[in-house]
Design a protein around this motif. Structure first.
Motif, PDB file in Angstrom:
ATOM      1  N   ALA A   1       0.824  -1.210   0.000  1.00  0.00           N
ATOM      2  CA  ALA A   1       0.000   0.000   0.000  1.00  0.00           C
ATOM      3  C   ALA A   1       0.857   1.259   0.000  1.00  0.00           C
ATOM      4  O   ALA A   1       0.532   2.256  -0.646  1.00  0.00           O
ATOM      5  CB  ALA A   1      -0.935  -0.004   1.207  1.00  0.00           C
ATOM      6  N   ALA A   2       1.983   1.203   0.722  1.00  0.00           N
ATOM      7  CA  ALA A   2       2.882   2.362   0.774  1.00  0.00           C
ATOM      8  C   ALA A   2       3.471   2.663  -0.606  1.00  0.00           C
ATOM      9  O   ALA A   2       3.634   3.826  -0.986  1.00  0.00           O
ATOM     10  CB  ALA A   2       4.001   2.108   1.772  1.00  0.00           C
ATOM     11  N   ALA A   3       3.780   1.609  -1.368  1.00  0.00           N
ATOM     12  CA  ALA A   3       4.314   1.813  -2.719  1.00  0.00           C
ATOM     13  C   ALA A   3       3.288   2.497  -3.612  1.00  0.00           C
ATOM     14  O   ALA A   3       3.616   3.429  -4.352  1.00  0.00           O
ATOM     15  CB  ALA A   3       4.724   0.470  -3.312  1.00  0.00           C
ATOM     16  N   ALA A   4       2.046   2.035  -3.549  1.00  0.00           N
ATOM     17  CA  ALA A   4       0.995   2.662  -4.352  1.00  0.00           C
ATOM     18  C   ALA A   4       0.795   4.111  -3.934  1.00  0.00           C
ATOM     19  O   ALA A   4       0.651   5.007  -4.784  1.00  0.00           O
ATOM     20  CB  ALA A   4      -0.303   1.877  -4.202  1.00  0.00           C
ATOM     21  N   ALA A   5       0.808   4.365  -2.628  1.00  0.00           N
ATOM     22  CA  ALA A   5       0.617   5.724  -2.130  1.00  0.00           C
ATOM     23  C   ALA A   5       1.754   6.646  -2.561  1.00  0.00           C
ATOM     24  O   ALA A   5       1.533   7.811  -2.905  1.00  0.00           O
ATOM     25  CB  ALA A   5       0.504   5.710  -0.605  1.00  0.00           C
ATOM     26  N   ALA A   6       2.980   6.112  -2.568  1.00  0.00           N
ATOM     27  CA  ALA A   6       4.130   6.921  -2.975  1.00  0.00           C
ATOM     28  C   ALA A   6       4.007   7.341  -4.437  1.00  0.00           C
ATOM     29  O   ALA A   6       4.332   8.483  -4.803  1.00  0.00           O
ATOM     30  CB  ALA A   6       5.416   6.129  -2.750  1.00  0.00           C
ATOM     31  N   ASN A   7       3.532   6.437  -5.280  1.00  0.00           N
ATOM     32  CA  ASN A   7       3.343   6.767  -6.692  1.00  0.00           C
ATOM     33  C   ASN A   7       2.220   7.777  -6.891  1.00  0.00           C
ATOM     34  O   ASN A   7       2.336   8.699  -7.701  1.00  0.00           O
ATOM     35  CB  ASN A   7       3.055   5.496  -7.483  1.00  0.00           C
ATOM     36  CG  ASN A   7       4.299   4.722  -7.847  1.00  0.00           C
ATOM     37  OD1 ASN A   7       5.012   5.070  -8.789  1.00  0.00           O
ATOM     38  ND2 ASN A   7       4.582   3.664  -7.099  1.00  0.00           N
ATOM     39  N   VAL A   8       1.138   7.595  -6.163  1.00  0.00           N
ATOM     40  CA  VAL A   8       0.020   8.542  -6.258  1.00  0.00           C
ATOM     41  C   VAL A   8       0.464   9.932  -5.822  1.00  0.00           C
ATOM     42  O   VAL A   8       0.098  10.949  -6.437  1.00  0.00           O
ATOM     43  CB  VAL A   8      -1.168   8.060  -5.405  1.00  0.00           C
ATOM     44  CG1 VAL A   8      -2.233   9.148  -5.300  1.00  0.00           C
ATOM     45  CG2 VAL A   8      -1.774   6.796  -6.005  1.00  0.00           C
ATOM     46  N   LEU A   9       1.282   9.992  -4.762  1.00  0.00           N
ATOM     47  CA  LEU A   9       1.789  11.281  -4.284  1.00  0.00           C
ATOM     48  C   LEU A   9       2.629  11.976  -5.348  1.00  0.00           C
ATOM     49  O   LEU A   9       2.473  13.173  -5.607  1.00  0.00           O
ATOM     50  CB  LEU A   9       2.618  11.071  -3.015  1.00  0.00           C
ATOM     51  CG  LEU A   9       3.296  12.321  -2.446  1.00  0.00           C
ATOM     52  CD1 LEU A   9       2.251  13.362  -2.047  1.00  0.00           C
ATOM     53  CD2 LEU A   9       4.186  11.966  -1.254  1.00  0.00           C
ATOM     54  N   LEU A  10       3.520  11.220  -5.994  1.00  0.00           N
ATOM     55  CA  LEU A  10       4.358  11.810  -7.043  1.00  0.00           C
ATOM     56  C   LEU A  10       3.526  12.299  -8.228  1.00  0.00           C
ATOM     57  O   LEU A  10       3.803  13.352  -8.807  1.00  0.00           O
ATOM     58  CB  LEU A  10       5.384  10.779  -7.510  1.00  0.00           C
ATOM     59  CG  LEU A  10       6.496  10.438  -6.517  1.00  0.00           C
ATOM     60  CD1 LEU A  10       7.325   9.265  -7.019  1.00  0.00           C
ATOM     61  CD2 LEU A  10       7.381  11.650  -6.256  1.00  0.00           C
ATOM     62  N   LEU A  11       2.495  11.537  -8.573  1.00  0.00           N
ATOM     63  CA  LEU A  11       1.601  11.964  -9.655  1.00  0.00           C
ATOM     64  C   LEU A  11       0.854  13.235  -9.268  1.00  0.00           C
ATOM     65  O   LEU A  11       0.698  14.148 -10.084  1.00  0.00           O
ATOM     66  CB  LEU A  11       0.612  10.846  -9.986  1.00  0.00           C
ATOM     67  CG  LEU A  11       1.122   9.731 -10.890  1.00  0.00           C
ATOM     68  CD1 LEU A  11       0.159   8.550 -10.860  1.00  0.00           C
ATOM     69  CD2 LEU A  11       1.307  10.224 -12.311  1.00  0.00           C
ATOM     70  N   ALA A  12       0.389  13.301  -8.015  1.00  0.00           N
ATOM     71  CA  ALA A  12      -0.360  14.469  -7.566  1.00  0.00           C
ATOM     72  C   ALA A  12       0.515  15.716  -7.560  1.00  0.00           C
ATOM     73  O   ALA A  12       0.083  16.799  -7.992  1.00  0.00           O
ATOM     74  CB  ALA A  12      -0.923  14.200  -6.165  1.00  0.00           C
ATOM     75  N   VAL A  13       1.748  15.571  -7.085  1.00  0.00           N
ATOM     76  CA  VAL A  13       2.671  16.714  -7.065  1.00  0.00           C
ATOM     77  C   VAL A  13       2.977  17.171  -8.493  1.00  0.00           C
ATOM     78  O   VAL A  13       2.990  18.373  -8.783  1.00  0.00           O
ATOM     79  CB  VAL A  13       3.973  16.338  -6.328  1.00  0.00           C
ATOM     80  CG1 VAL A  13       5.027  17.435  -6.505  1.00  0.00           C
ATOM     81  CG2 VAL A  13       3.691  16.110  -4.845  1.00  0.00           C
ATOM     82  N   SER A  14       3.211  16.225  -9.389  1.00  0.00           N
ATOM     83  CA  SER A  14       3.492  16.570 -10.786  1.00  0.00           C
ATOM     84  C   SER A  14       2.307  17.291 -11.424  1.00  0.00           C
ATOM     85  O   SER A  14       2.481  18.264 -12.159  1.00  0.00           O
ATOM     86  CB  SER A  14       3.815  15.301 -11.580  1.00  0.00           C
ATOM     87  OG  SER A  14       4.949  14.655 -11.064  1.00  0.00           O
ATOM     88  N   ALA A  15       1.102  16.798 -11.165  1.00  0.00           N
ATOM     89  CA  ALA A  15      -0.097  17.433 -11.718  1.00  0.00           C
ATOM     90  C   ALA A  15      -0.267  18.844 -11.184  1.00  0.00           C
ATOM     91  O   ALA A  15      -0.646  19.761 -11.912  1.00  0.00           O
ATOM     92  CB  ALA A  15      -1.321  16.583 -11.392  1.00  0.00           C
ATOM     93  N   LEU A  16       0.050  19.043  -9.900  1.00  0.00           N
ATOM     94  CA  LEU A  16      -0.091  20.358  -9.281  1.00  0.00           C
ATOM     95  C   LEU A  16       0.937  21.339  -9.829  1.00  0.00           C
ATOM     96  O   LEU A  16       0.605  22.473 -10.197  1.00  0.00           O
ATOM     97  CB  LEU A  16       0.061  20.227  -7.758  1.00  0.00           C
ATOM     98  CG  LEU A  16      -0.049  21.530  -6.958  1.00  0.00           C
ATOM     99  CD1 LEU A  16      -1.449  22.119  -7.089  1.00  0.00           C
ATOM    100  CD2 LEU A  16       0.284  21.271  -5.486  1.00  0.00           C
ATOM    101  N   VAL A  17       2.183  20.898  -9.922  1.00  0.00           N
ATOM    102  CA  VAL A  17       3.266  21.772 -10.379  1.00  0.00           C
ATOM    103  C   VAL A  17       3.070  22.198 -11.833  1.00  0.00           C
ATOM    104  O   VAL A  17       3.431  23.312 -12.222  1.00  0.00           O
ATOM    105  CB  VAL A  17       4.624  21.057 -10.197  1.00  0.00           C
ATOM    106  CG1 VAL A  17       5.742  21.815 -10.904  1.00  0.00           C
ATOM    107  CG2 VAL A  17       4.947  20.906  -8.721  1.00  0.00           C
ATOM    108  N   THR A  18       2.481  21.323 -12.648  1.00  0.00           N
ATOM    109  CA  THR A  18       2.358  21.597 -14.089  1.00  0.00           C
ATOM    110  C   THR A  18       0.939  21.961 -14.510  1.00  0.00           C
ATOM    111  O   THR A  18       0.623  21.891 -15.695  1.00  0.00           O
ATOM    112  CB  THR A  18       2.817  20.363 -14.896  1.00  0.00           C
ATOM    113  OG1 THR A  18       1.969  19.239 -14.576  1.00  0.00           O
ATOM    114  CG2 THR A  18       4.251  20.003 -14.577  1.00  0.00           C
TER     115      THR A  18
END
Length: 265
Positions: A20-37
């Motif tokens: 679950a932590a691995a999935a959450a880490a990927n979702v977090l990176l996607l969310a940050v990327s979406a926010l920044v761009t």
């Protein structure tokens, strides 16, 4: 070692928590990327969204774990990779397409030449030829292997001509991604015995000619590298591939060319 460690294996909740932590880490990176761009052009958003998530466990992590940690840690890392894999094997592409409002597809491998994209007897060529024949695209970006336009100009110009013809027959617009010279003073440039200014000039001229001859758009990334005040910060440690800043510059250059073309239509 992994098989023998399973002899006394007991599934415990903490292992599922790693997944679950691995999935959450990927979702977090996607969310940050979406926010920044969120205010960036589609191609720039796609670059961030495709490259930020997923972790290369097999190549970089497992060798260290196997060498320095006990066998049960190898199992924990494998569980992390199980949660990571859906993002690495299509999940990130699906989310990127949804967030950018389009489909982003990359047909590439390290060291590939444009001529390979024309060869249906190779895995890469068969995939590209099928995509151009059976699917519809708006823009197709072509990038030759780093020194290909210099060391194999006949193959380069012929491949660009044939691919641009296929791209236009598809109804899409060809874009040439003009790449950069190897880093000035770097080992790769020295190994080839080339001059930095000469390599930059030859690459620029080859891409300009190919774009003009085939009425293709030109994304002059190499020119931007050359004119940058401190080009060293645009290169990765190997002096060949781009750093994060260099990758961002490349994506923004391509995005600007496509956006200006769309605005002019």
């Amino acid at each position: 070692a992994l098989l023998s460690s399973f002899s006394a294996f007991r599934l415990v909740p903490s292992l599922l928590a790693v997944l679950a932590a691995a999935a959450a880490a990927n979702v977090l990176l996607l969310a940050v990327s979406a926010l920044v761009t969120r205010r960036r052009p589609g191609p720039v958003r796609a670059l961030y969204l495709l490259n930020a998530p997923s972790y290369n466990i097999g190549t970089f992590v497992l060798p260290f774990v196997q060498s320095f940690l006990p066998p049960d840690m190898l199992l924990a890392v494998s569980m992390f990779d199980a949660g990571n894999s859906p993002f690495n094997c299509g999940g990130a592409y699906a989310l990127t397409a949804a967030l950018t409002g389009g489909e982003v597809v990359c047909h590439a491998r390290g060291g590939a030449r444009l001529s390979e994209q024309l060869n249906p007897n190779t895995r890469l060529g068969a995939r590209t030829q099928a995509a151009l024949a059976g699917e519809r695209w708006d823009y197709v970006v072509l990038q030759e292997m780093s020194h290909g336009p210099i060391t194999a100009p006949k193959s380069f110009f012929s491949s660009v001509e044939r691919l641009c013809g296929q791209i236009r027959a598809n109804g899409a617009v060809p874009v040439l991604f003009a790449t950069w010279a190897y880093q000035k003073g770097g080992a790769k440039l020295a190994a080839k015995g080339w001059d930095y200014d000469g390599m930059a000039s030859q690459l620029a001229e080859a891409y300009r000619k190919a774009a003009l001859d085939n009425r293709a758009l030109l994304a002059d990334v190499g020119g931007r590298f050359y004119r940058w005040p401190d080009p060293r910060e645009l290169y990765a440690a190997d002096g060949v591939h781009p750093s994060e800043l260099g990758s961002r510059m490349a994506a923004e250059t391509i995005a600007d060319v496509i956006r200006h073309h769309k605005e002019a239509e």
